[in-house]
Design an enzyme around this catalytic site. Structure first.
Site, PDB file in Angstrom:
ATOM      1  N   GLU A 174       0.807  -1.229   0.000  1.00 11.69           N
ATOM      2  CA  GLU A 174       0.000   0.000   0.000  1.00 11.69           C
ATOM      3  C   GLU A 174       0.839   1.277   0.000  1.00 11.69           C
ATOM      4  O   GLU A 174       0.595   2.196   0.775  1.00 11.69           O
ATOM      5  CB  GLU A 174      -0.961   0.006   1.191  1.00 11.69           C
ATOM      6  CG  GLU A 174      -2.026  -1.070   1.127  1.00 11.69           C
ATOM      7  CD  GLU A 174      -3.146  -0.849   2.128  1.00 11.69           C
ATOM      8  OE1 GLU A 174      -3.033   0.061   2.970  1.00 11.69           O
ATOM      9  OE2 GLU A 174      -4.145  -1.590   2.062  1.00 11.69           O
ATOM     10  N   GLU A 184      -6.060  -8.592   1.350  1.00 12.82           N
ATOM     11  CA  GLU A 184      -6.557  -8.362   2.703  1.00 12.82           C
ATOM     12  C   GLU A 184      -8.030  -8.006   2.636  1.00 12.82           C
ATOM     13  O   GLU A 184      -8.460  -7.253   1.771  1.00 12.82           O
ATOM     14  CB  GLU A 184      -5.818  -7.209   3.395  1.00 12.82           C
ATOM     15  CG  GLU A 184      -4.376  -7.471   3.727  1.00 12.82           C
ATOM     16  CD  GLU A 184      -3.732  -6.282   4.430  1.00 12.82           C
ATOM     17  OE1 GLU A 184      -4.478  -5.426   4.961  1.00 12.82           O
ATOM     18  OE2 GLU A 184      -2.497  -6.209   4.440  1.00 12.82           O
TER      19      GLU A 184
END
Length: 252
Positions: A121, A231
């Site tokens: 990320e 995720e």
């Protein structure tokens, strides 16, 4: 926020078109972190995973004891680099070779590492964004040098924030200022056969109803790039402004 369970699921989304449908299979995996108390040993963890239908495990960094314990287990492994390693991996091809030689080659193929995530990320982070793709390319070159280029893929994990909007899904687009950068990542994914990887969370969709969109990739011409969700989960506790973050909702 706290999430239940601690280990979040990741799923290969089998929503591809054309030839990819034939070669892609859905799977269920688990993210494994070792920041906690009274954790079971790697060996006990592997035994537990083998008693379930979990087929793959993601390690956020090279956890050597766990990689060793997973040898000949039948469980496939995703290994990530630390974000802090990216500048060195981007600027020095030898750093990438050392990473592969240290964390992959001694254990493969008994420990079936099939995907390496360069960073997590950080595609929106100005300090890392320009370094991320060169780091991925150097890692790929290091795998190629070790005759593993066709066996182990390289990608990075994006957050949902790379999308400017996604409702309805057919209107999904990347952030305008990020389009050229995303084209670079997707071009790499397309050329190497690696997946586009993203972390969507249904909790935020429940609050504001954004949905991940295949259309964002298709709009840039990358219809054949797979999507992997690494995720997902639901928070079990939040602050006063997050009334939906409850244990009951997480269980549901």
């Amino acid at each position: 926020m706290a999430f239940l369970p601690d280990a979040s699921l990741f799923i290969l989304l089998n929503i591809l078109i054309g030839i990819n449908i034939a070669r892609s299979e859905p799977f269920i995996g688990i993210n494994y972190g070792n920041l906690g108390d009274n954790l079971p040993s790697p060996e006990d963890t592997v035994k537990l995973l083998q008693s379930t239908s979990i087929q793959k495990i993601r390690l956020y960094s090279p956890d050597i004891p766990m990689i060793k314990a997973l040898a000949n287990s039948g469980i496939d492994i995703v290994v990530g680099t630390q974000n802090s390693e990216i500048p060195a991996l981007a600027s020095d091809p030898n750093a990438a070779k050392t990473w592969i030689n240290t964390n992959v080659l001694p254990f493969y193929p008994a420990s079936n590492i099939f995907l390496i995530m360069v960073g997590n990320e950080i595609s929106l982070d100005e300090n890392f964004r320009k370094q991320l793709l060169p780091a991925m390319q150097n890692m790929q070159n290091a795998l190629d040098a070790g005759s593993l280029g066709g066996k182990i893929k390289v990608s990075t994990v994006h957050s949902m924030s790379v999308l400017s909007h996604s409702d309805p899904p057919s209107s999904g687009e990347f952030q305008t200022w990020l389009v050229d950068v995303m084209k670079g990542f997707l071009g790499f994914n397309n050329a190497t056969g690696s997946p586009f990887v993203i972390n969507p969370y249904p909790y935020y969709a429940y609050n504001s109803d954004p949905r991940p969109a295949r259309s964002a990739l298709n709009s840039l011409g990358y219809n054949n790039v797979e999507i992997v969700v690494t995720e997902t989960g639901w928070p079990s506790k939040g602050d006063d402004k997050e009334p939906w973050a409850t244990i009951d909702k997480a269980k549901d």
